[in-house]
Write an enzyme that holds these catalytic residues in place. Sequence first.
Site: not given
Ligand code: M6R
Length: 613
Positions: A2, A27, A75, A101-102, A485, A489, A492, A508, A608
């Site tokens: 948020c 956010r 969010w 926020n929280g 990674e 990408k 997501e 396996h 984010k």
């Molecule tokens: O802000 P952070 O690096 O702690 O965030 C960790 C993950 O939430 C973040 O890397 C997430 O996996 C991203 N969406 C990846 O692109």
Amino acid sequence: MCGIVGYLGSRQAAPILLEGLAKLEYRGYDSAGVCVMSDGVLKVAKAKGRLANLNGLIDGGKAIQGTFGIGHTRWATHGAPSDVNSHPHMADAGKIAVVHNGIIENYLKLKERLTKKGKHFKSETDTEVVANLIEDYYDRLNDFPRAVRRAVGQLEGSYALGILCQDLPGTMIAVKKESPLIFGFGEGENFIASDVPAILKYTRKVVYLNDGDTVIFTKDSARFYDAFYDPVEKVPEIIEWDIDAAEKCGYDHFMLKEIYEEPKAIRGTLSPRIKAGRVVLDDVSLTKEYLEELKRIYVVACGSSYYVGCLAKHILEKTCRIPVEPVLASEFRYSEPVLGKDTLVIIISQSGETADTKAALVEAKKQGARTLAIVNVVGSAIAKEADDVIYTWAGPEIAVATTKAFSTQLCVIYLIALYISDLLGTLPKEEYDRILEELQTLDQKVSLCLTEDLVSRIRYYASQYCNVRDAFFIGRNMDSGVCLEGSLKLKEIAYIHSEAYAAGELKHGPISLIEEGTLVVAVATVDQLFDKTMSNVKEVKARGADVLGVTTERFQEEIKKTITASVVVPVTHPMLQSSLTIVPLQIFAYYVALQRGCDVDKPRNLAKSVTVE
Ligand code: M6R
């Protein structure tokens, strides 16, 4: 997650709030709202969906006149995204408005108590409870600041709050605990926000509030209080970076812009820390004596930051000869890790706010381990809590899918590896010098991964494979970390089911999923393992998979014998190669998502910073 923004001054508040929210949409973006004091009355407008809906509803802010207000982009945690669950929330009598926020952990207990007292609730949120709790105290005390203070004393959980009271026009109160909040000093106007970009157009003078802090402010003054409600002086920090850093600057998406920023970001991370042929980490206090006693390093993080941890295992073990264990932050506390003075816990987080990562950090400290955080957001909770911090200095990263933050986190791992190995003498001098030399050209080599030739080739492959149902990323050794990674990408932002495996693991189990038209992305850069990975490629091809290869110039010709579609990146020191191989995978995910019509910067269900467990 948020985003919060608050304005108090002489200009029209609503357009400033909308503008600020647009900068905070990363956010959270399932609904948004504003509350503005208009002709002595608190007026609220909220809309489910993207900020554009709210913008349309209030005609870019023109429909609500007033110079004092708060805004929120959400969010969802408590209650589905809907108009009614959107913030700001009004207390029952309509006199108190709150953005939050929280998470308020004891909200159900409080709600029950307040309901018995006759308060009514319209939403399913924990925030509406906060508004009513403040109003309950206000009804009795008739003193807005005291009512806020008493109510906040009852809250368990995390919160950044912006609070308005209709009876006190021209005064706003903001409170922070475990969710980020900044205060911005203007001339005859003041601001609050979850993050700097929201207010950077208006001021560079900000204070990062600490946990427990309260600020009571008007347009001309601000009084700060600490967790014990003792008045405190705050000296503003001056934000040095430019608003451009948080704008798209002609790129279609922040993600693409941030990929292209990688060379500059890498330079910014590395070059100030390489002096006279050595890595110098002025920001850390790890001594030779401490390192000699070190038995184990844990690298703790979530998502992409965790994948940096997986790569860090290879890098740090090879160079420092200390056992390294990457652990997911959400699992760390519950896995009873063996911690003590002889354990270093490296915490990685772009945002510095991730709830699980922060909790792991607190646990590590509690059990006596030394903590070193790698963080991008200056002044964030994790940066403040850790014993030592190394900032990545990547600049603001707005796209939900991380790219330049991942790359710079990896660079900090290289620096730590060289720094520790130097102190412990675990690397021969020639090898140290060779890595350092390559490190100093890494930004240029990343630029070579971004040439129009290479990008258009990847764009072409993205158009070929954008309709696949399943994808598998395979590689060996450090390439398998890059696969994790690359696969994240793709899933997501392009919503394609994708998994990553160490190539040798395929037979396996996972190979049973390979069928006609499955996409396999094979990363093969490790000298001694190239042939073995190619054998795995032959196995999946024999079962109908379409294979996209990623390799270095060294294997440019060799890979053609097995794979027709391939992408070639420059060669660097094997320890640093992941910094180059990840770039085409980021670009690939970006163009696949684009082809599929996905909202690249704001993928569904994600935010984010994940400030909830
Ligand atoms: O802000 P952070 O690096 O702690 O965030 C960790 C993950 O939430 C973040 O890397 C997430 O996996 C991203 N969406 C990846 O692109």
